[in-house]
Design a protein around this motif. Structure first.
Motif, PDB file in Angstrom:
ATOM      1  N   LEU A   1      13.700  -0.753   0.753  1.00 51.55           N
ATOM      2  CA  LEU A   1      12.524  -1.100  -0.049  1.00 51.55           C
ATOM      3  C   LEU A   1      12.957  -1.958  -1.234  1.00 51.55           C
ATOM      4  O   LEU A   1      13.921  -1.634  -1.936  1.00 51.55           O
ATOM      5  CB  LEU A   1      11.851   0.188  -0.537  1.00 51.55           C
TER       6      LEU A   1
ATOM      7  N   SER B   1       1.741   9.688   2.750  1.00 52.91           N
ATOM      8  CA  SER B   1       3.009   8.954   2.667  1.00 52.91           C
ATOM      9  C   SER B   1       3.221   8.401   1.262  1.00 52.91           C
ATOM     10  O   SER B   1       4.342   8.406   0.740  1.00 52.91           O
ATOM     11  CB  SER B   1       3.029   7.810   3.682  1.00 52.91           C
TER      12      SER B   1
ATOM     13  N   LYS C   1       4.319  11.275  -0.950  1.00 50.97           N
ATOM     14  CA  LYS C   1       5.717  11.651  -0.685  1.00 50.97           C
ATOM     15  C   LYS C   1       6.678  10.624  -1.269  1.00 50.97           C
ATOM     16  O   LYS C   1       7.719  10.976  -1.826  1.00 50.97           O
ATOM     17  CB  LYS C   1       5.934  11.788   0.816  1.00 50.97           C
ATOM     18  N   MET C   2       6.340   9.327  -1.140  1.00 56.17           N
ATOM     19  CA  MET C   2       7.209   8.307  -1.700  1.00 56.17           C
ATOM     20  C   MET C   2       7.220   8.378  -3.222  1.00 56.17           C
ATOM     21  O   MET C   2       8.270   8.204  -3.857  1.00 56.17           O
ATOM     22  CB  MET C   2       6.782   6.922  -1.236  1.00 56.17           C
TER      23      MET C   2
ATOM     24  N   GLN D   1       9.554  11.056  -4.255  1.00 57.02           N
ATOM     25  CA  GLN D   1      10.947  10.651  -4.059  1.00 57.02           C
ATOM     26  C   GLN D   1      11.400   9.692  -5.144  1.00 57.02           C
ATOM     27  O   GLN D   1      12.493   9.843  -5.712  1.00 57.02           O
ATOM     28  CB  GLN D   1      11.094  10.013  -2.679  1.00 57.02           C
ATOM     29  N   LEU D   2      10.579   8.686  -5.462  1.00 51.99           N
ATOM     30  CA  LEU D   2      10.950   7.703  -6.469  1.00 51.99           C
ATOM     31  C   LEU D   2      11.036   8.324  -7.860  1.00 51.99           C
ATOM     32  O   LEU D   2      11.907   7.967  -8.658  1.00 51.99           O
ATOM     33  CB  LEU D   2       9.948   6.550  -6.461  1.00 51.99           C
TER      34      LEU D   2
ATOM     35  N   LEU E   1       2.285   2.074  -6.502  1.00 52.88           N
ATOM     36  CA  LEU E   1       2.004   2.336  -5.094  1.00 52.88           C
ATOM     37  C   LEU E   1       0.494   2.292  -4.898  1.00 52.88           C
ATOM     38  O   LEU E   1      -0.241   3.061  -5.529  1.00 52.88           O
ATOM     39  CB  LEU E   1       2.555   3.708  -4.682  1.00 52.88           C
TER      40      LEU E   1
ATOM     41  N   VAL F   1       6.016   2.046   7.874  1.00 56.58           N
ATOM     42  CA  VAL F   1       6.238   3.470   7.642  1.00 56.58           C
ATOM     43  C   VAL F   1       5.716   4.182   8.879  1.00 56.58           C
ATOM     44  O   VAL F   1       4.527   4.103   9.195  1.00 56.58           O
ATOM     45  CB  VAL F   1       5.490   3.977   6.390  1.00 56.58           C
TER      46      VAL F   1
ATOM     47  N   TYR G   1      10.603   3.440   6.472  1.00 55.47           N
ATOM     48  CA  TYR G   1      10.522   4.883   6.224  1.00 55.47           C
ATOM     49  C   TYR G   1       9.965   5.577   7.453  1.00 55.47           C
ATOM     50  O   TYR G   1       9.186   4.990   8.217  1.00 55.47           O
ATOM     51  CB  TYR G   1       9.614   5.183   5.022  1.00 55.47           C
TER      52      TYR G   1
ATOM     53  N   LEU H   1       9.417  12.540   3.962  1.00 57.56           N
ATOM     54  CA  LEU H   1       9.429  11.089   4.156  1.00 57.56           C
ATOM     55  C   LEU H   1      10.823  10.593   3.797  1.00 57.56           C
ATOM     56  O   LEU H   1      11.297  10.811   2.687  1.00 57.56           O
ATOM     57  CB  LEU H   1       8.386  10.405   3.279  1.00 57.56           C
ATOM     58  N   GLN H   2      11.483   9.918   4.735  1.00 59.82           N
ATOM     59  CA  GLN H   2      12.867   9.512   4.528  1.00 59.82           C
ATOM     60  C   GLN H   2      13.062   8.035   4.855  1.00 59.82           C
ATOM     61  O   GLN H   2      12.402   7.506   5.755  1.00 59.82           O
ATOM     62  CB  GLN H   2      13.799  10.340   5.424  1.00 59.82           C
ATOM     63  N   PRO H   3      13.972   7.373   4.127  1.00 58.04           N
ATOM     64  CA  PRO H   3      14.324   6.002   4.517  1.00 58.04           C
ATOM     65  C   PRO H   3      14.842   6.000   5.946  1.00 58.04           C
ATOM     66  O   PRO H   3      15.577   6.906   6.353  1.00 58.04           O
ATOM     67  CB  PRO H   3      15.433   5.630   3.516  1.00 58.04           C
TER      68      PRO H   3
END
Length: 289
Positions: free
Chosen positions: A83, A105, A108-109, A112-113, A176, A240, A266, A276-278
């Motif tokens: 990203l 999503s 979740k992102m 994470q960020l 986002l 994604v 993702y 949610l994972q890269p």
């Protein structure tokens, strides 16, 4: 069967790696197609494996699997898989039809960020679906980030404008943006995405920009059709892929990457906020082989 279970079963049942003959390769091609990699990718994969087996005189299960793993991983390799958050603010538009997991999503992102130390702002530009902003606000609270929203039915462009101004004033690192779920055959709604992109370009010309299409992995080839049409209109930078769990036909990952030359950035592996994972191409191929 679950993710590539047909292929895994074939390794242990009808296929014998020590006898990689024509029947073996025919069965492999059929299994790949059923796993949603697409006809073209299945045929090219089998052709490459056949040539590798014969030219390098491979024998046995481990050599065969290693060769197939290398071929599939190469098909998933492309530039810009990470990203792009290189500027302040960075703006990420999330697009896709209703029901694919777009709003979750985003939440979740955001979580994470924030854990990575970034200041995140959510923009509730999906003003058409009832309670869409309420749902996004729940995720904002769970992730511990700010949100900009207006009333239901408001102009999405106006909400995005406000969010971008807020991001600049609050020195947010990432915005986002949740957009309305749009049917890919509704041109007027697709045009709305173009308007949102123009607002971002006008208000934040130096921002790092991403447009991520959220797809449900269980839709298989229909997801590929959606991706093709969204790419034509919205200029996708990544995918994604949600619901990539034991029930998904994960070969669509390879089909999208190869046919559209758009990286899967993702993957959603479950319902939890940390699921949610890269996307890791090597780990994906290891899992399916």
């Amino acid at each position: 069967m679950g993710l590539f279970d047909k292929i895994k079963k074939a390794w242990h049942d009808t296929m014998v790696w020590e006898m990689m003959d024509d029947a073996f390769f025919d069965e492999l091609e059929e299994s790949l197609i059923l796993a949603d990699v697409g006809m073209e990718v299945a045929m090219s994969t089998v052709k490459e494996l056949r040539n590798t087996v014969y030219n390098e005189r491979l024998e046995g299960e481990e050599q065969g699997k290693a060769a197939l793993r290398k071929i599939l991983a190469k098909k998933l390799e492309m530039e810009n898989m990470a990203l792009d958050l290189s500027a302040q603010p960075s703006v990420v538009l999330f697009i896709g039809v209703n029901g694919v997991g777009k709003t979750t999503s985003i939440g979740k992102m955001a979580n994470q960020l924030r854990k990575e130390g970034k200041k995140v702002l959510l923009c509730a530009a999906d003003t058409f679906r009832a309670a869409a902003a309420d749902q996004l606000e729940i995720w904002a609270n769970r992730a511990g980030v700010d949100i900009v929203r207006q009333h239901e039915g408001a102009d999405p462009g106006a909400v995005l404008f406000d969010a971008l101004q807020a991001a600049k004033a609050r020195k947010a690192d990432v915005v986002l943006v949740d957009t309305a779920g749009r049917l890919h055959n509704k041109q007027n709604l697709m045009n709305e995405l173009g308007k949102l992109r123009k607002i971002v370009d006008r208000e934040c010309p130096d921002a790092a920009k991403e447009t991520l299409l959220v797809l449900d992995a269980t839709t298989g080839q229909n997801g590929l059709i959606q991706a093709k049409q969204f790419k034509e209109t919205a200029g996708l930078t990544g995918i994604v892929l949600t619901k990539l769990d034991g029930t998904a036909k994960g070969g669509i990952v390879i089909a999208i990457a190869r046919e559209l030359q758009v990286p899967v950035k993702y993957v959603g592996l479950g319902e939890g906020i940390d699921d949610l994972q890269p996307f890791d191409a090597d780990a994906f191929v290891d899992a399916l082989i």
